[in-house]
Write a protein that holds these residues in place. Sequence first.
Motif, PDB file in Angstrom:
ATOM      1  N   PHE A  26       0.831  -1.208   0.000  1.00 17.45           N
ATOM      2  CA  PHE A  26       0.000   0.000   0.000  1.00 17.45           C
ATOM      3  C   PHE A  26       0.867   1.261   0.000  1.00 17.45           C
ATOM      4  CE2 PHE A  26      -3.964  -2.046   2.224  1.00 17.45           C
ATOM      5  CZ  PHE A  26      -4.271  -2.690   1.039  1.00 17.45           C
ATOM      6  N   ASP A  27       1.995   1.207  -0.713  1.00 19.99           N
ATOM      7  CA  ASP A  27       2.853   2.391  -0.831  1.00 19.99           C
ATOM      8  C   ASP A  27       2.970   2.815  -2.288  1.00 19.99           C
ATOM      9  OD1 ASP A  27       4.446   4.469   0.059  1.00 19.99           O
ATOM     10  OD2 ASP A  27       6.293   3.278   0.090  1.00 19.99           O
ATOM     11  N   ASN A  28       1.850   2.743  -2.996  1.00 20.67           N
ATOM     12  CA  ASN A  28       1.844   3.057  -4.421  1.00 20.67           C
ATOM     13  C   ASN A  28       2.050   4.536  -4.707  1.00 20.67           C
ATOM     14  OD1 ASN A  28       1.078   0.340  -5.686  1.00 20.67           O
ATOM     15  ND2 ASN A  28      -0.397   0.562  -4.013  1.00 20.67           N
ATOM     16  N   GLY A  29       1.768   5.392  -3.722  1.00 20.49           N
ATOM     17  CA  GLY A  29       2.027   6.814  -3.905  1.00 20.49           C
ATOM     18  C   GLY A  29       3.511   7.112  -4.005  1.00 20.49           C
ATOM     19  N   ILE A 299      -9.581   0.921 -14.068  1.00 24.80           N
ATOM     20  CA  ILE A 299      -8.692   1.358 -12.993  1.00 24.80           C
ATOM     21  C   ILE A 299      -9.439   2.271 -12.037  1.00 24.80           C
ATOM     22  CG2 ILE A 299      -6.708   2.858 -12.510  1.00 24.80           C
ATOM     23  CD1 ILE A 299      -5.391   1.648 -15.039  1.00 24.80           C
ATOM     24  N   ALA A 300     -10.168   3.244 -12.584  1.00 21.65           N
ATOM     25  CA  ALA A 300     -10.898   4.201 -11.750  1.00 21.65           C
ATOM     26  C   ALA A 300     -11.961   3.505 -10.904  1.00 21.65           C
ATOM     27  CB  ALA A 300     -11.532   5.282 -12.621  1.00 21.65           C
ATOM     28  N   LYS A 301     -12.677   2.581 -11.490  1.00 23.69           N
ATOM     29  CA  LYS A 301     -13.736   1.867 -10.764  1.00 23.69           C
ATOM     30  C   LYS A 301     -13.142   1.044  -9.619  1.00 23.69           C
ATOM     31  CE  LYS A 301     -17.660  -1.279 -11.561  1.00 23.69           C
ATOM     32  NZ  LYS A 301     -17.292  -2.328 -10.596  1.00 23.69           N
ATOM     33  N   GLN A 302     -12.088   0.297  -9.905  1.00 23.94           N
ATOM     34  CA  GLN A 302     -11.453  -0.528  -8.875  1.00 23.94           C
ATOM     35  C   GLN A 302     -10.916   0.327  -7.729  1.00 23.94           C
ATOM     36  OE1 GLN A 302     -11.314  -3.605  -8.207  1.00 23.94           O
ATOM     37  NE2 GLN A 302      -9.413  -4.066  -7.105  1.00 23.94           N
ATOM     38  N   GLU A 303     -10.240   1.415  -8.070  1.00 25.19           N
ATOM     39  CA  GLU A 303      -9.633   2.251  -7.030  1.00 25.19           C
ATOM     40  C   GLU A 303     -10.678   3.014  -6.227  1.00 25.19           C
ATOM     41  OE1 GLU A 303      -5.254   2.876  -9.098  1.00 25.19           O
ATOM     42  OE2 GLU A 303      -6.662   4.556  -9.100  1.00 25.19           O
ATOM     43  N   LYS A 304     -11.795   3.387  -6.852  1.00 26.16           N
ATOM     44  CA  LYS A 304     -12.872   4.046  -6.118  1.00 26.16           C
ATOM     45  C   LYS A 304     -13.462   3.091  -5.077  1.00 26.16           C
ATOM     46  CE  LYS A 304     -17.016   6.880  -6.906  1.00 26.16           C
ATOM     47  NZ  LYS A 304     -18.007   6.251  -6.015  1.00 26.16           N
ATOM     48  N   GLU A 305     -13.648   1.837  -5.466  1.00 28.39           N
ATOM     49  CA  GLU A 305     -14.168   0.847  -4.521  1.00 28.39           C
ATOM     50  C   GLU A 305     -13.197   0.621  -3.361  1.00 28.39           C
ATOM     51  OE1 GLU A 305     -15.146  -2.728  -6.602  1.00 28.39           O
ATOM     52  OE2 GLU A 305     -16.762  -1.788  -7.789  1.00 28.39           O
ATOM     53  N   LEU A 306     -11.908   0.591  -3.663  1.00 25.90           N
ATOM     54  CA  LEU A 306     -10.903   0.413  -2.613  1.00 25.90           C
ATOM     55  C   LEU A 306     -10.892   1.604  -1.662  1.00 25.90           C
ATOM     56  CD1 LEU A 306      -7.954  -1.011  -4.749  1.00 25.90           C
ATOM     57  CD2 LEU A 306      -9.375  -2.285  -3.140  1.00 25.90           C
ATOM     58  N   LEU A 307     -10.985   2.809  -2.211  1.00 21.16           N
ATOM     59  CA  LEU A 307     -10.995   4.012  -1.373  1.00 21.16           C
ATOM     60  C   LEU A 307     -12.208   4.018  -0.451  1.00 21.16           C
ATOM     61  CD1 LEU A 307      -9.928   6.827  -0.589  1.00 21.16           C
ATOM     62  CD2 LEU A 307     -11.224   7.756  -2.534  1.00 21.16           C
ATOM     63  N   GLU A 308     -13.373   3.726  -1.005  1.00 18.27           N
ATOM     64  CA  GLU A 308     -14.597   3.730  -0.203  1.00 18.27           C
ATOM     65  C   GLU A 308     -14.539   2.653   0.878  1.00 18.27           C
ATOM     66  OE1 GLU A 308     -17.589   3.253  -3.173  1.00 18.27           O
ATOM     67  OE2 GLU A 308     -17.677   5.406  -3.659  1.00 18.27           O
ATOM     68  N   TYR A 309     -14.108   1.467   0.508  1.00 13.87           N
ATOM     69  CA  TYR A 309     -14.050   0.361   1.459  1.00 13.87           C
ATOM     70  C   TYR A 309     -12.989   0.619   2.534  1.00 13.87           C
ATOM     71  CZ  TYR A 309     -13.943  -4.421   3.259  1.00 13.87           C
ATOM     72  OH  TYR A 309     -14.010  -5.525   4.072  1.00 13.87           O
ATOM     73  N   GLY A 310     -11.818   1.077   2.103  1.00 12.07           N
ATOM     74  CA  GLY A 310     -10.753   1.352   3.064  1.00 12.07           C
ATOM     75  C   GLY A 310     -11.127   2.446   4.039  1.00 12.07           C
ATOM     76  N   ALA A 332      -8.174  10.960  -4.674  1.00 15.63           N
ATOM     77  CA  ALA A 332      -7.708   9.712  -5.267  1.00 15.63           C
ATOM     78  C   ALA A 332      -7.662   8.633  -4.197  1.00 15.63           C
ATOM     79  CB  ALA A 332      -6.333   9.930  -5.887  1.00 15.63           C
ATOM     80  N   SER A 333      -7.181   7.445  -4.571  1.00 21.21           N
ATOM     81  CA  SER A 333      -7.212   6.293  -3.660  1.00 21.21           C
ATOM     82  C   SER A 333      -6.051   6.341  -2.661  1.00 21.21           C
ATOM     83  CB  SER A 333      -7.179   4.993  -4.468  1.00 21.21           C
ATOM     84  OG  SER A 333      -6.080   4.997  -5.367  1.00 21.21           O
ATOM     85  N   VAL A 334      -6.092   7.368  -1.850  1.00 20.18           N
ATOM     86  CA  VAL A 334      -5.086   7.608  -0.812  1.00 20.18           C
ATOM     87  C   VAL A 334      -5.810   7.881   0.499  1.00 20.18           C
ATOM     88  CG1 VAL A 334      -3.281   9.186  -0.002  1.00 20.18           C
ATOM     89  CG2 VAL A 334      -3.396   8.570  -2.425  1.00 20.18           C
ATOM     90  N   ALA A 380      -1.798   5.117   3.374  1.00 23.40           N
ATOM     91  CA  ALA A 380      -2.085   3.913   2.600  1.00 23.40           C
ATOM     92  C   ALA A 380      -2.543   4.367   1.219  1.00 23.40           C
ATOM     93  CB  ALA A 380      -3.168   3.075   3.268  1.00 23.40           C
ATOM     94  N   SER A 381      -1.773   4.048   0.206  1.00 19.20           N
ATOM     95  CA  SER A 381      -2.106   4.476  -1.160  1.00 19.20           C
ATOM     96  C   SER A 381      -2.330   3.236  -2.009  1.00 19.20           C
ATOM     97  CB  SER A 381      -0.992   5.350  -1.738  1.00 19.20           C
ATOM     98  OG  SER A 381       0.290   4.779  -1.531  1.00 19.20           O
ATOM     99  N   PHE A 382      -3.537   3.128  -2.559  1.00 17.88           N
ATOM    100  CA  PHE A 382      -3.971   1.932  -3.266  1.00 17.88           C
ATOM    101  C   PHE A 382      -3.765   2.059  -4.775  1.00 17.88           C
ATOM    102  CE2 PHE A 382      -7.286   2.465   0.218  1.00 17.88           C
ATOM    103  CZ  PHE A 382      -6.563   1.724   1.146  1.00 17.88           C
ATOM    104  N   ALA A 383      -3.481   0.936  -5.402  1.00 19.06           N
ATOM    105  CA  ALA A 383      -3.425   0.846  -6.862  1.00 19.06           C
ATOM    106  C   ALA A 383      -4.486  -0.131  -7.341  1.00 19.06           C
ATOM    107  CB  ALA A 383      -2.038   0.388  -7.316  1.00 19.06           C
ATOM    108  N   PHE A 384      -4.684  -0.176  -8.640  1.00 19.77           N
ATOM    109  CA  PHE A 384      -5.740  -1.014  -9.216  1.00 19.77           C
ATOM    110  C   PHE A 384      -5.504  -2.502  -8.984  1.00 19.77           C
ATOM    111  CE2 PHE A 384      -2.512  -0.215 -12.415  1.00 19.77           C
ATOM    112  CZ  PHE A 384      -2.288  -1.456 -12.979  1.00 19.77           C
ATOM    113  N   TYR A 385      -4.271  -2.897  -8.647  1.00 23.64           N
ATOM    114  CA  TYR A 385      -3.992  -4.316  -8.397  1.00 23.64           C
ATOM    115  C   TYR A 385      -4.166  -4.701  -6.930  1.00 23.64           C
ATOM    116  CZ  TYR A 385       0.572  -1.958  -7.857  1.00 23.64           C
ATOM    117  OH  TYR A 385       1.584  -1.083  -7.522  1.00 23.64           O
TER     118      TYR A 385
END
Length: 406
Positions: A26-29, A299-310, A332-334, A380-385
């Motif tokens: 989770f260090d994608n930033g 990518i945007a859809k996956q990362e939005k879900e991760l941001l909301e869930y996280g 963004a997903s941070v 915690a910075s999330f990526a699409f993977y």
Amino acid sequence: MFDIQKVRADFPILSQKVNGKPLVYFDNGATSQKPQIVIDAIVDYYSKYNANIHRGVHTLSQLATDAYEEARLKIQKHFNAKQNYEIILTSGTTESINLVANGFASILQKNDEIIVSALEHHSNIVPWQMLCEQTGAILKVIPMDIHGELIMSEYDKLLSDKTKLVFCNHISNALGTLNPIGYIIKKAHEVGAAVLIDGAQACPHLKPDVQALDVDFYVTSAHKMCGPTGVGMLYGKEEWLRKLPPYKGGGEMIATVTFEKTTYADLPHKFEAGTPNICGGIAFGAAVDYMNAIGFDGIAKQEKELLEYGTKRLQEIDNLTIYGPEDLNRKASVISFNVDGIHPYDIGTIIDKLGIAVRTGHHCAQPIMDFFKIPGTIRASFAFYNTKEEIDIFVEAVKKAITMLS
């Protein structure tokens, strides 16, 4: 369809263990991981056609030159630059910014004004401070509010006919804030100012269109978007690139050299002195291809879900503060956060033992931390993977760290 398991299989490093635990990255930033196709591009260059470019008539040199210039065309297309020579390949975002700052040293005059935002990375602050010291120009700052967003009404007040340059990141590396760069660019142009946008944190998440933005300069690094370190891009409008003097002198950037006078090469080579990071440029092109094949909508859809869930999962923890916009559509997903009474470094150290990689500290954005009166944050910075299952592991690890440190 976005197949997360298929995507994860593209990244060899994601299957390894750290401290005996499955890696949760989770260090994608700070830097993204690299898919096999990018790794292969680097290996292929060095094992099959390693040669210097633009100089040799032999076959390997021509192959390397073609691959390097093909990568420039891929990057041009990705960012929708009008001309391929408006794409300058650099060592990264920091060099790109310094190149522009160096060029404006011969243009700015004493008491000219330049504007930077309060949300900037140090690399988009320090070069402009150095420029002001050199020229006598005055640096002004767009303030931020408690939600980590820029105050646009104050920006409007800062603009005047003295404003020559405006600098802002597209997305904050420390908070994930998505800045209103369209408005910032439009208002700056109304007073005749040029604009540089730092896109290092934006390009992994979205696909900027430099012509639609009408931006004068846009900069980014390959390593944030699945490419290698040590290479990046400066997009500049042709009219500005022709006005600015060369940044470095040496081979490649010349047309003719005598001891009496040197004339400079045309764009883009005017700004590309010396042997470049050839394999890096080629691999940058491969990374652009890979991300476009995945698709930025997915990518945007996956990362939005991760941001909301996280965000939801972390909000379950007592005495935890998340910094940045409350409206998740404006970030963004941070997720940048702290736990009351516990230093972020201590939590980061404990969860590392559990295989989890996050960033702790001021994230090269000290003025932001000073604004909140904190030493730093856990980021915690999330990526699409990344996955929701990884977020669950992360949250439980944070809870465990809090118990140990309380």
